[in-house]
Design an enzyme around this catalytic site. Sequence first.
Site, PDB file in Angstrom:
ATOM      1  N   HIS A 106       0.826  -1.221   0.000  1.00 53.82           N
ATOM      2  CA  HIS A 106       0.000   0.000   0.000  1.00 53.82           C
ATOM      3  C   HIS A 106       0.853   1.261   0.000  1.00 53.82           C
ATOM      4  O   HIS A 106       0.535   2.250   0.651  1.00 53.82           O
ATOM      5  CB  HIS A 106      -0.965  -0.009   1.180  1.00 53.82           C
ATOM      6  CG  HIS A 106      -1.971  -1.113   1.149  1.00 53.82           C
ATOM      7  ND1 HIS A 106      -2.490  -1.608  -0.024  1.00 53.82           N
ATOM      8  CD2 HIS A 106      -2.574  -1.818   2.160  1.00 53.82           C
ATOM      9  CE1 HIS A 106      -3.358  -2.570   0.248  1.00 53.82           C
ATOM     10  NE2 HIS A 106      -3.419  -2.722   1.556  1.00 53.82           N
ATOM     11  N   HIS A 177      -9.899   0.903   0.981  1.00 59.13           N
ATOM     12  CA  HIS A 177      -9.724  -0.250   1.867  1.00 59.13           C
ATOM     13  C   HIS A 177     -10.830  -0.328   2.926  1.00 59.13           C
ATOM     14  O   HIS A 177     -10.560  -0.658   4.083  1.00 59.13           O
ATOM     15  CB  HIS A 177      -8.357  -0.167   2.541  1.00 59.13           C
ATOM     16  CG  HIS A 177      -7.728  -1.507   2.821  1.00 59.13           C
ATOM     17  ND1 HIS A 177      -8.330  -2.466   3.615  1.00 59.13           N
ATOM     18  CD2 HIS A 177      -6.552  -2.047   2.406  1.00 59.13           C
ATOM     19  CE1 HIS A 177      -7.532  -3.517   3.696  1.00 59.13           C
ATOM     20  NE2 HIS A 177      -6.445  -3.290   2.960  1.00 59.13           N
ATOM     21  N   GLU A 315     -11.411  -4.642  -2.782  1.00 63.18           N
ATOM     22  CA  GLU A 315     -10.537  -3.553  -3.206  1.00 63.18           C
ATOM     23  C   GLU A 315     -10.302  -3.634  -4.713  1.00 63.18           C
ATOM     24  O   GLU A 315      -9.568  -4.495  -5.182  1.00 63.18           O
ATOM     25  CB  GLU A 315      -9.210  -3.636  -2.465  1.00 63.18           C
ATOM     26  CG  GLU A 315      -9.327  -3.673  -0.948  1.00 63.18           C
ATOM     27  CD  GLU A 315      -8.078  -4.247  -0.301  1.00 63.18           C
ATOM     28  OE1 GLU A 315      -7.007  -3.628  -0.459  1.00 63.18           O
ATOM     29  OE2 GLU A 315      -8.183  -5.317   0.346  1.00 63.18           O
TER      30      GLU A 315
END
Length: 350
Positions: A106, A177, A315
């Site tokens: 991420h 998320h 996601e």
Amino acid sequence: MSVTQSRFGMDKEGKALSLYTIRNGKGTQVQVTDLGATIVSILFQDKNETMQDLVLGYDSPEGYYKGGCYFGACIGRSGNRIDKARFALNGQTYQLTVNDNQNNLHSGPDGFDKRTFTLTGQTDSSVTLAVEDADLRQGYPGNFKASVTYTLTEDDKLLLQYQAESDRDTVCNLTNHTYFNLGGHDSGSIEDTVLQLEARAYTPVRDHEAIPTGEIAPVAGTPFDFTEPKTIGRDIAADCAQLKYVGGYDHNFVLQRERIARVKFAEAYQPKTGICMEAFTDLPGFQFYAGNFITDGEKGKNGAVYGKRCGFCLETQYFPNSINQDGFLKPILRAGETFQSTTCYKFSVR
């Protein structure tokens, strides 16, 4: 329709944070904060006419700063994992921050989830939040500008519209998320939620570090087959190496090999509340994550205590490590071009 703004504490630099509340005529309500462009709550009326908050989160900025689960956050500039935290682009190798085993997850520890966004647009049904990333911040090339517009419609659709540009070729894989629990954020396990996924293939991972092998494998005959509705928990503990690597579902599912059109990719239903959520994207895939690593005893909003598999994520994304993997569509944003993508979650009651 209306949008109101209220105070949501302070960020790490002492700047005031805001909470934006979007309401439609039915009473459905979405709250987002400029900390991480985070979805803090989604209030929706269930079959018993009780308002349920459908997403996990915290009461204050401190929870989001300390938490490691990325509850509700905008993820950027590159979501999911990049193998060994490096990639090559235009003949140059870029070293990223290592923050997940030996990989980049991420974007690193100072990703968009911990950043303060700026309000750049507002209507009676939407807010637009933007962030800028300097060249080589966390190792990524290019001065990068991104925004996400959250829009709530009268027919209970939540649209997430992403836009980005860069002055150098770079990686761009924006996602969100949010952890959903259609029984209510404080209702416990999501294993009895019924899920159907419009994906006939997934990308297996090498080991517990969750980097794809490069294979695109059929879901048929495996625990990853959700082409017909089944509960999340039915096969989650099956004797399957892929599930054991990551403690359950935490895998990328394949929708399309090119970005062609927006498609419906998931439908989730919770019998206890009667709440149904459909999901749509124009991206090549999505990560279905069953909340395997939520820490038991995690203190959430309104006195809730979360634990393993108390929320699930869908996601939308380019495949994990696609920048390094031949055969995967690469998430490259060229200098001077504009990236655009839309994800939609639609809520209803059965």
